[in-house]
Design a protein around this motif. Structure first.
Motif, short mmCIF file in Angstrom:
data_model
loop_
_atom_site.label_atom_id
_atom_site.label_comp_id
_atom_site.label_asym_id
_atom_site.label_seq_id
_atom_site.Cartn_x
_atom_site.Cartn_y
_atom_site.Cartn_z
N ALA A 248 0.80 -1.24 0.00
CA ALA A 248 0.00 0.00 0.00
C ALA A 248 0.83 1.28 0.00
O ALA A 248 0.39 2.30 0.53
N TYR B 201 -0.66 1.50 -7.58
CA TYR B 201 -1.35 1.02 -6.37
C TYR B 201 -2.87 1.13 -6.55
O TYR B 201 -3.62 0.17 -6.37
N ASN C 142 -7.67 8.08 4.96
CA ASN C 142 -6.35 7.87 5.60
C ASN C 142 -6.48 7.19 6.95
O ASN C 142 -6.79 7.85 7.95
N THR D 47 6.13 5.82 6.32
CA THR D 47 6.01 6.97 5.40
C THR D 47 4.81 7.84 5.76
O THR D 47 4.62 8.89 5.15
N HIS D 48 3.98 7.39 6.70
CA HIS D 48 2.71 8.08 6.96
C HIS D 48 2.89 9.28 7.88
O HIS D 48 3.74 9.29 8.76
N LEU D 49 2.02 10.24 7.66
CA LEU D 49 2.18 11.54 8.32
C LEU D 49 2.14 11.45 9.85
O LEU D 49 3.03 12.00 10.53
N LEU E 40 5.13 9.89 11.65
CA LEU E 40 6.34 10.71 11.43
C LEU E 40 6.25 12.03 12.20
O LEU E 40 7.26 12.51 12.73
N ARG F 83 9.27 16.35 7.42
CA ARG F 83 9.38 17.07 6.15
C ARG F 83 7.97 17.31 5.64
O ARG F 83 7.26 16.34 5.35
N ILE F 84 7.56 18.55 5.58
CA ILE F 84 6.23 18.87 5.05
C ILE F 84 6.35 18.92 3.52
O ILE F 84 7.08 19.77 2.98
N PHE F 85 5.65 18.01 2.87
CA PHE F 85 5.78 17.91 1.41
C PHE F 85 4.92 18.97 0.71
O PHE F 85 3.80 18.69 0.29
N CYS G 224 -1.31 19.98 2.21
CA CYS G 224 -2.33 19.03 1.72
C CYS G 224 -3.37 18.68 2.79
O CYS G 224 -3.04 18.55 3.97
N ARG H 208 -6.22 15.92 4.10
CA ARG H 208 -6.63 14.51 4.05
C ARG H 208 -7.71 14.27 5.09
O ARG H 208 -7.83 15.01 6.09
N TYR I 298 -8.55 11.88 7.86
CA TYR I 298 -7.94 10.85 8.72
C TYR I 298 -9.04 10.12 9.48
O TYR I 298 -9.87 10.74 10.14
N ARG J 160 5.47 16.02 -2.82
CA ARG J 160 5.72 14.60 -3.13
C ARG J 160 4.91 14.28 -4.39
O ARG J 160 3.73 14.63 -4.47
N ASP K 66 0.72 13.52 -4.98
CA ASP K 66 -0.16 13.91 -3.87
C ASP K 66 -1.23 14.89 -4.35
O ASP K 66 -0.92 16.04 -4.67
N LEU L 283 -8.14 15.35 -0.29
CA LEU L 283 -8.96 14.14 -0.42
C LEU L 283 -9.82 14.03 0.82
O LEU L 283 -9.31 13.82 1.92
N1 UFG Z 1 3.11 14.11 4.40
C1 UFG Z 1 4.10 15.02 4.67
N2 UFG Z 1 5.28 14.57 5.17
C2 UFG Z 1 5.51 13.24 5.42
C3 UFG Z 1 4.49 12.31 5.15
C4 UFG Z 1 3.30 12.78 4.63
O1 UFG Z 1 3.94 16.23 4.44
O2 UFG Z 1 6.62 12.89 5.87
C5 UFG Z 1 1.83 14.57 3.86
C6 UFG Z 1 1.55 14.02 2.47
O3 UFG Z 1 2.09 14.85 1.49
C7 UFG Z 1 0.03 13.98 2.47
C8 UFG Z 1 -0.35 13.76 3.93
O4 UFG Z 1 0.81 14.11 4.68
O5 UFG Z 1 -0.47 15.21 2.08
C9 UFG Z 1 -0.72 12.32 4.24
O6 UFG Z 1 0.30 11.47 3.74
P1 UFG Z 1 0.40 9.92 4.10
O7 UFG Z 1 1.65 9.42 3.46
O8 UFG Z 1 0.23 9.75 5.56
O9 UFG Z 1 -0.88 9.31 3.42
P2 UFG Z 1 -1.33 9.35 1.88
O10 UFG Z 1 -2.48 10.33 1.81
O11 UFG Z 1 -0.22 9.56 0.95
O12 UFG Z 1 -1.74 7.85 1.66
C10 UFG Z 1 -2.95 7.32 2.05
C11 UFG Z 1 -2.84 5.83 2.28
C12 UFG Z 1 -2.54 5.12 0.98
C13 UFG Z 1 -3.56 5.53 -0.04
C14 UFG Z 1 -3.58 7.01 -0.21
C15 UFG Z 1 -4.62 7.43 -1.20
O13 UFG Z 1 -1.85 5.55 3.22
O14 UFG Z 1 -2.58 3.74 1.18
O15 UFG Z 1 -3.88 7.61 1.03
O16 UFG Z 1 -4.26 8.66 -1.74
F1 UFG Z 1 -3.27 5.00 -1.24
#
Ligand code: UFG
Length: 332
Positions: free
Chosen positions: A74, A138, A167, A185-187, A190, A203-205, A216, A218, A220, A279, A282, A286
């Motif tokens: 995922a 994915y 999320n 890798t999840h916000l 981290l 790191r704020i992407f 961004c 999301r 949660y 990133r 992104d 959502l």
């Molecule tokens: N983010 C950061 N810094 C980080 C990690 C994340 O700024 O170190 C930001 C991302 O850019 C994003 C938000 O935090 O805007 C959430 O990021 P996550 O990586 O926690 O989650 P995602 O939204 O990328 O991913 C989730 C699910 C995936 C799914 C995706 C659908 O974990 O499985 O949503 O878009 F596919």
């Protein structure tokens, strides 16, 4: 009634297994432990095997009435770099799981789908009528499996629920299980690490998105709210037999900065950060339109961002304490 939780030694599956048991179901876990952890399945009947292995799957599959399928890779970014891995497991091996379920007479199938099937939606909040146009391998792999379920249910009468998560975050209130990814890798994990002594800054992407604070947004959703939705989805499938797809989110979005503020509030610590480039892949925002899940299942998220961060923090501290205990043990 017996349920097979495939991927039940992983993050979301281990929470679903516990919630199913709290609701009185008999639970079997099937997991190859490639990304899952044996201790997350502690106290359950665990069969260690791969979803590509029908011989291993069939005996336990014959003992259950329904399958919940959580065993997928995922990471969006990884799927772009290594699509073969994603199509092999999330499509190829998953079809083997579905075929084995069908051959063993399983009647109900609950599938962990994702909001990634929508790609970059034209409007937010996202309802289920939004075209499914994934923008990464994915999301494409998950959409393929949704199509397979739709075809199998029409042809063979197996019914399904495709649950499109937003999320997933947070941890069981007990602190016994929680999110444990390698690499993480999840916000939220981290951001919690950034608020912990010795942790790396977050790191704020990107801070130039078209959102109120530039970061961004999301939706949660607490992992136990997700788990409760699985139980309701299963009951619905068993009660009236109709298959369905629903979004599972709260309907409220938070920006990366708002999540950081919640982290600082819960931990009482400052979370160090730096602004990094966007990133790839992104979308700016959502957020779920969660009304179908409410109307169809009578489900609504009961935990908010504060609860999500607090349970994730509790889990992290338990993990840190466990590691310190293990490090203090004499080595022989
Ligand atoms: N983010 C950061 N810094 C980080 C990690 C994340 O700024 O170190 C930001 C991302 O850019 C994003 C938000 O935090 O805007 C959430 O990021 P996550 O990586 O926690 O989650 P995602 O939204 O990328 O991913 C989730 C699910 C995936 C799914 C995706 C659908 O974990 O499985 O949503 O878009 F596919």
């Amino acid at each position: 009634m017996a349920i097979l939780v495939v991927g039940g030694a992983g993050y979301i599956g281990s929470h679903a297994a516990r919630v199913l048991r709290r609701h009185g179901y008999e639970v079997f876990i099937y997991d190859n432990l490639s990304t899952g952890y044996r201790f997350l399945a502690d106290g359950f009947d665990l069969v260690v095997g791969d979803i590509a292995d029908s011989d291993r799957l069939a005996p336990v599959m014959r003992r259950v009435e329904a399958v919940m399928h959580f065993a997928a890779f995922a990471y969006v970014g990884e799927s772009v770099e290594n699509p073969r891995k994603y199509f092999q497991n999330n499509v190829n091996a998953a079809l083997n799981l579905l075929n084995t379920a069908q051959e063993c007479g399983v009647r109900h199938f609950v599938f962990s789908s994702t909001c990634a099937v929508y790609g970059v939606p034209a409007k937010v909040p996202i309802d289920e009528a939004t075209p499914r146009e994934p923008v990464n391998p994915y999301g494409a792999s998950k959409l393929f499996f949704e199509y397979a379920l739709e075809a199998y249910s029409r042809a063979y009468g197996m019914n399904y629920a495709s649950l499109r998560y937003f999320n997933a975050a947070g941890a069981d209130e007990s602190g016994d299980i929680g999110e444990l990814h390698n690499p993480e890798t999840h916000l939220i994990p981290l951001a919690l690490a950034a608020a912990t002594e010795g942790g790396l800054p977050l790191r704020i992407f990107g801070n130039d998105y078209p959102t109120p604070d530039g970061t961004c947004i999301r939706d949660y959703i607490h992992v136990n709210d997700l788990a409760e939705a699985h139980v309701l989805a299963l009951k619905k499938l068993m009660a009236d037999g109709d298959s369905f797809a629903v979004n599972l989110g709260t309907g409220t979005g938070y920006s990366v900065r708002e999540v950081m503020m919640a982290v600082e509030q819960v931990t009482g610590n400052k979370a160090a950060y730096e602004v990094a480039p966007r990133r790839a892949g992104d979308p700016p925002a959502l957020v779920a339109d969660a009304s179908r899940a409410r109307d169809l299942l009578g489900w609504k998220a009961t935990r908010n961002l504060q609860n999500i961060v607090a349970t994730a923090w509790n889990w992290k501290q338990r993990q840190i304490a466990k590691q310190a205990e293990a490090a203090a043990l004499p080595k022989n």
